[in-house]
Design a protein around this motif. Structure first.
Motif, PDB file in Angstrom:
ATOM      1  N   LEU A 214      13.620   1.603   2.118  1.00  0.00           N
ATOM      2  CA  LEU A 214      13.608   3.061   2.262  1.00  0.00           C
ATOM      3  C   LEU A 214      12.917   3.701   1.065  1.00  0.00           C
ATOM      4  N   SER A 215      13.204   3.186  -0.126  1.00  0.00           N
ATOM      5  CA  SER A 215      12.609   3.739  -1.328  1.00  0.00           C
ATOM      6  C   SER A 215      11.093   3.544  -1.350  1.00  0.00           C
ATOM      7  N   ILE A 216      10.651   2.347  -0.965  1.00  0.00           N
ATOM      8  CA  ILE A 216       9.216   2.060  -0.967  1.00  0.00           C
ATOM      9  C   ILE A 216       8.490   2.937   0.054  1.00  0.00           C
ATOM     10  N   VAL A 217       9.051   3.030   1.249  1.00  0.00           N
ATOM     11  CA  VAL A 217       8.405   3.834   2.295  1.00  0.00           C
ATOM     12  C   VAL A 217       8.365   5.305   1.885  1.00  0.00           C
TER      13      VAL A 217
ATOM     14  N   ALA B 189       2.162   8.042   8.388  1.00  0.00           N
ATOM     15  CA  ALA B 189       1.433   6.894   7.850  1.00  0.00           C
ATOM     16  C   ALA B 189       0.062   6.753   8.493  1.00  0.00           C
ATOM     17  N   GLU B 190      -0.938   6.438   7.646  1.00  0.00           N
ATOM     18  CA  GLU B 190      -2.289   6.122   8.142  1.00  0.00           C
ATOM     19  C   GLU B 190      -2.546   4.647   7.852  1.00  0.00           C
ATOM     20  N   SER B 191      -3.715   4.151   8.288  1.00  0.00           N
ATOM     21  CA  SER B 191      -3.957   2.707   8.151  1.00  0.00           C
ATOM     22  C   SER B 191      -3.898   2.252   6.694  1.00  0.00           C
ATOM     23  N   ILE B 192      -4.431   3.072   5.765  1.00  0.00           N
ATOM     24  CA  ILE B 192      -4.383   2.639   4.367  1.00  0.00           C
ATOM     25  C   ILE B 192      -2.944   2.632   3.838  1.00  0.00           C
ATOM     26  N   ASP B 193      -2.083   3.431   4.447  1.00  0.00           N
ATOM     27  CA  ASP B 193      -0.688   3.420   4.015  1.00  0.00           C
ATOM     28  C   ASP B 193      -0.007   2.106   4.392  1.00  0.00           C
ATOM     29  N   PHE B 194      -0.424   1.512   5.515  1.00  0.00           N
ATOM     30  CA  PHE B 194       0.149   0.214   5.878  1.00  0.00           C
ATOM     31  C   PHE B 194      -0.246  -0.842   4.845  1.00  0.00           C
ATOM     32  N   LEU B 195      -1.501  -0.802   4.383  1.00  0.00           N
ATOM     33  CA  LEU B 195      -1.930  -1.727   3.325  1.00  0.00           C
ATOM     34  C   LEU B 195      -1.083  -1.520   2.072  1.00  0.00           C
ATOM     35  N   ASP B 196      -0.880  -0.264   1.736  1.00  0.00           N
ATOM     36  CA  ASP B 196      -0.126   0.091   0.538  1.00  0.00           C
ATOM     37  C   ASP B 196       1.322  -0.398   0.656  1.00  0.00           C
ATOM     38  N   ILE B 197       1.954  -0.099   1.783  1.00  0.00           N
ATOM     39  CA  ILE B 197       3.355  -0.476   1.964  1.00  0.00           C
ATOM     40  C   ILE B 197       3.520  -1.995   1.933  1.00  0.00           C
ATOM     41  N   VAL B 198       2.622  -2.710   2.608  1.00  0.00           N
ATOM     42  CA  VAL B 198       2.715  -4.181   2.615  1.00  0.00           C
ATOM     43  C   VAL B 198       2.585  -4.718   1.195  1.00  0.00           C
ATOM     44  N   PHE B 199       1.646  -4.180   0.417  1.00  0.00           N
ATOM     45  CA  PHE B 199       1.488  -4.643  -0.966  1.00  0.00           C
ATOM     46  C   PHE B 199       2.735  -4.379  -1.783  1.00  0.00           C
ATOM     47  N   ARG B 200       3.296  -3.182  -1.625  1.00  0.00           N
ATOM     48  CA  ARG B 200       4.493  -2.843  -2.396  1.00  0.00           C
ATOM     49  C   ARG B 200       5.675  -3.725  -2.004  1.00  0.00           C
ATOM     50  N   LEU B 201       5.789  -4.033  -0.707  1.00  0.00           N
ATOM     51  CA  LEU B 201       6.875  -4.923  -0.265  1.00  0.00           C
ATOM     52  C   LEU B 201       6.677  -6.321  -0.853  1.00  0.00           C
ATOM     53  N   GLU B 202       5.433  -6.783  -0.843  1.00  0.00           N
ATOM     54  CA  GLU B 202       5.135  -8.108  -1.408  1.00  0.00           C
ATOM     55  C   GLU B 202       5.539  -8.163  -2.879  1.00  0.00           C
TER      56      GLU B 202
ATOM     57  N   GLU C   9      -0.374  -9.290   7.224  1.00  0.00           N
ATOM     58  CA  GLU C   9      -0.144  -7.976   7.829  1.00  0.00           C
ATOM     59  C   GLU C   9       0.368  -8.064   9.259  1.00  0.00           C
ATOM     60  N   GLU C  10      -0.188  -9.004  10.030  1.00  0.00           N
ATOM     61  CA  GLU C  10       0.200  -9.031  11.437  1.00  0.00           C
ATOM     62  C   GLU C  10       1.648  -9.470  11.626  1.00  0.00           C
TER      63      GLU C  10
ATOM     64  N   LEU D 113      -3.643  -6.915  -7.228  1.00  0.00           N
ATOM     65  CA  LEU D 113      -4.001  -5.498  -7.223  1.00  0.00           C
ATOM     66  C   LEU D 113      -3.646  -4.842  -5.906  1.00  0.00           C
ATOM     67  N   ASN D 114      -3.083  -3.669  -5.984  1.00  0.00           N
ATOM     68  CA  ASN D 114      -2.874  -2.901  -4.760  1.00  0.00           C
ATOM     69  C   ASN D 114      -4.222  -2.728  -4.063  1.00  0.00           C
TER      70      ASN D 114
END
Lengths: 132, 338
Positions: A13-16, A39-52, A61-62, B144-145
């Motif tokens: 929840l915090s990351i999102v 959320a836009e497509s770049i936000d999915f990249l961002d969220i996945v990175f932050r979760l990782e 991603e898939e 990197l992000n």
């Protein structure tokens, strides 16, 4: 030692909320990342990175999809069947916003905060990426 | 086609002396100094650690879509704020506009040095990425992000101004070093003259308060000697409008764009020819060198004072880049439209 389900949920929840610049009260488990939280497509990249980074995992991603639409492809009948399963599992979601005959491009709108939490719970408990 | 002239109708400014034109002018009037040892990074290893930093800027109120803040580096935030200020100063109608363009000038980038270093340090052998491009790629990609590049691409500065203001006209980021900000204003005026845009948010935005800029300036010998340069940061944006449209909507006109010139690798004297007067623009009082934003900031301050006569803004840089722009007092603009 694995984080507890409530800890996983709190961190997701915090990351999102942070990635999508949304106040905490809007980030509910049934909230659609796209339709409710912008959320836009770049936000999915961002969220996945932050979760990782936060959970110390590699997340292809898939895989966030898996459990939702793994193996469904473009077949509208298969999509519809899987949708019915999802509706049963997630009654609190705004299904009225989903088109009657959704196509593959509609699917990102179905990813909720809960989808992400469930995925991480499965991964962290050592289970398969997709349910059953 | 009838000649189209560009007039200045709005001003926006973010400097180490203050957020906004009013705050900066008050600080200048009070003789305040914003030069101090850098706090954004540890500059002690350099020949001079002094910098002019923008403090206490809350960019959020200037962002229509605050989620974009995570994609904006410092100079982009300054540009978005200054552009919003210029539009408000001009009383320009808000909302999507097909005829509103954006032309911002900027120089280098800090490339997110801290984030980049941290990502490379996480490689299995931290020394390896420095000498092996495959290892560099792996370490950078893993650590990197994925948004990192988007944040630091210079063209995103003008892009974010356009996104926040829904400006759907032509869009460019000018990269001619220290002359870039003034050159961007020249470009914007040209768009209006050519009929490519009816209004343009034009100016400079930069931040030199980071290790790469300090290293480059030190190599040029600019951080040492009797009067070392003080690297600073900020943004200065003007709203240019097509003259008749501006008059028709009752805009307050601050000046009319006159002669202008761009060049690289030439001496400046030839460019400044055509300007009938050059007032003492308070360049040295702007709390450091704002690089691409410097000349536009001086121009904004001169226009805010009110023009008694034509003013020439001139920008030059260490690579020989140069731009010059003349602005005429508004009386002439009003008369020629009558």
């Amino acid at each position: 030692m694995n984080p507890s389900p409530s800890e996983i949920e709190a961190r997701v929840l915090s990351i999102v909320a942070d990635a999508l610049d949304q106040p905490a009260e809007r980030v509910t488990l049934d909230a659609s990342l796209v339709d409710d939280l912008g959320a836009e497509s770049i936000d999915f990249l961002d969220i996945v990175f932050r979760l990782e980074s936060d959970f110390g995992l590699k997340i292809p991603e898939e895989e966030i999809w898996q459990g939702s639409f793994d193996g469904v492809g473009d077949d509208p009948v298969a999509i519809a069947e899987r949708l019915a399963q999802l509706k049963a599992r997630r009654p609190g979601f705004r299904w009225d916003r989903v088109p009657d005959r959704p196509t593959r491009s509609d699917l990102p709108r179905l990813i909720t905060v809960g989808t992400v939490v469930e995925y991480l719970e499965r991964r962290l408990s050592g289970g398969a990426a997709s349910p059953e | 086609m009838k000649e189209r002239r560009a007039v200045v109708t709005g001003l926006g400014l973010v400097t180490p002396l203050g957020t906004g034109l009013g705050a900066t002018r008050r600080a200048l009037a009070e003789g305040r100094c914003a030069v101090a040892p850098a706090t954004l990074f540890d500059a002690r290893p350099f020949a001079s650690p002094l910098a002019g930093e923008v403090h206490d800027l809350d960019p959020r109120p200037y962002f229509r879509v605050p989620k974009a803040l995570k994609l904006c580096d410092r100079r982009t935030r300054f540009a978005v704020c200054a552009a919003a200020m210029a539009l408000e100063d001009a009383g320009f109608p808000a909302g999507p506009s097909e005829g509103l363009g954006v032309s911002i000038g900027t120089s280098g980038s800090d490339l997110g040095a801290e984030e980049l270093s941290a990502a490379l340090a996480r490689a299995e052998d931290p020394a390896l990425p420095a000498r092996d491009t495959d290892a560099f790629g792996e370490a950078a990609l893993a650590g990197l992000n994925p948004l990192w590049l988007l944040v630091h691409l210079p063209n995103m500065t003008s892009a974010h101004v356009a996104i926040q203001q829904e400006a759907r006209g032509p869009n460019t980021t000018v990269m001619t070093g220290w002359a870039a900000g003034l050159a961007a204003i020249v470009e914007g005026a040209a768009w209006i003259a050519e009929g490519r845009a009816d209004a343009v948010l034009a100016g400079g935005a930069d931040s030199a308060v980071h290790p790469f800029a300090f290293a480059a300036l030190e190599q040029e010998g600019l951080l040492s000697g009797p009067s070392p340069l003080v690297p600073a940061e900020g943004a200065a944006v003007v709203l240019l409008e097509e003259q008749e449209a501006a008059l028709a909507r009752g805009a307050r006109i601050l000046g009319e764009v006159g002669a202008h010139a761009l060049s690289a690798g030439t001496r400046l004297a030839a460019l400044a020819a055509g300007a009938t007067s050059a007032p003492s623009l308070p360049l040295e009082r702007l709390a450091g060198n704002l690089l691409a934003a410097h000349a536009p900031a001086a121009l904004v301050l001169a226009l805010a004072e009110g023009l008694a006569g034509p003013v020439a803004a001139v920008a030059t840089g260490p690579a020989g880049e140069a731009s010059a722009l003349q602005v005429l007092p508004p009386d002439r603009a009003a008369r020629s439209a009558a």
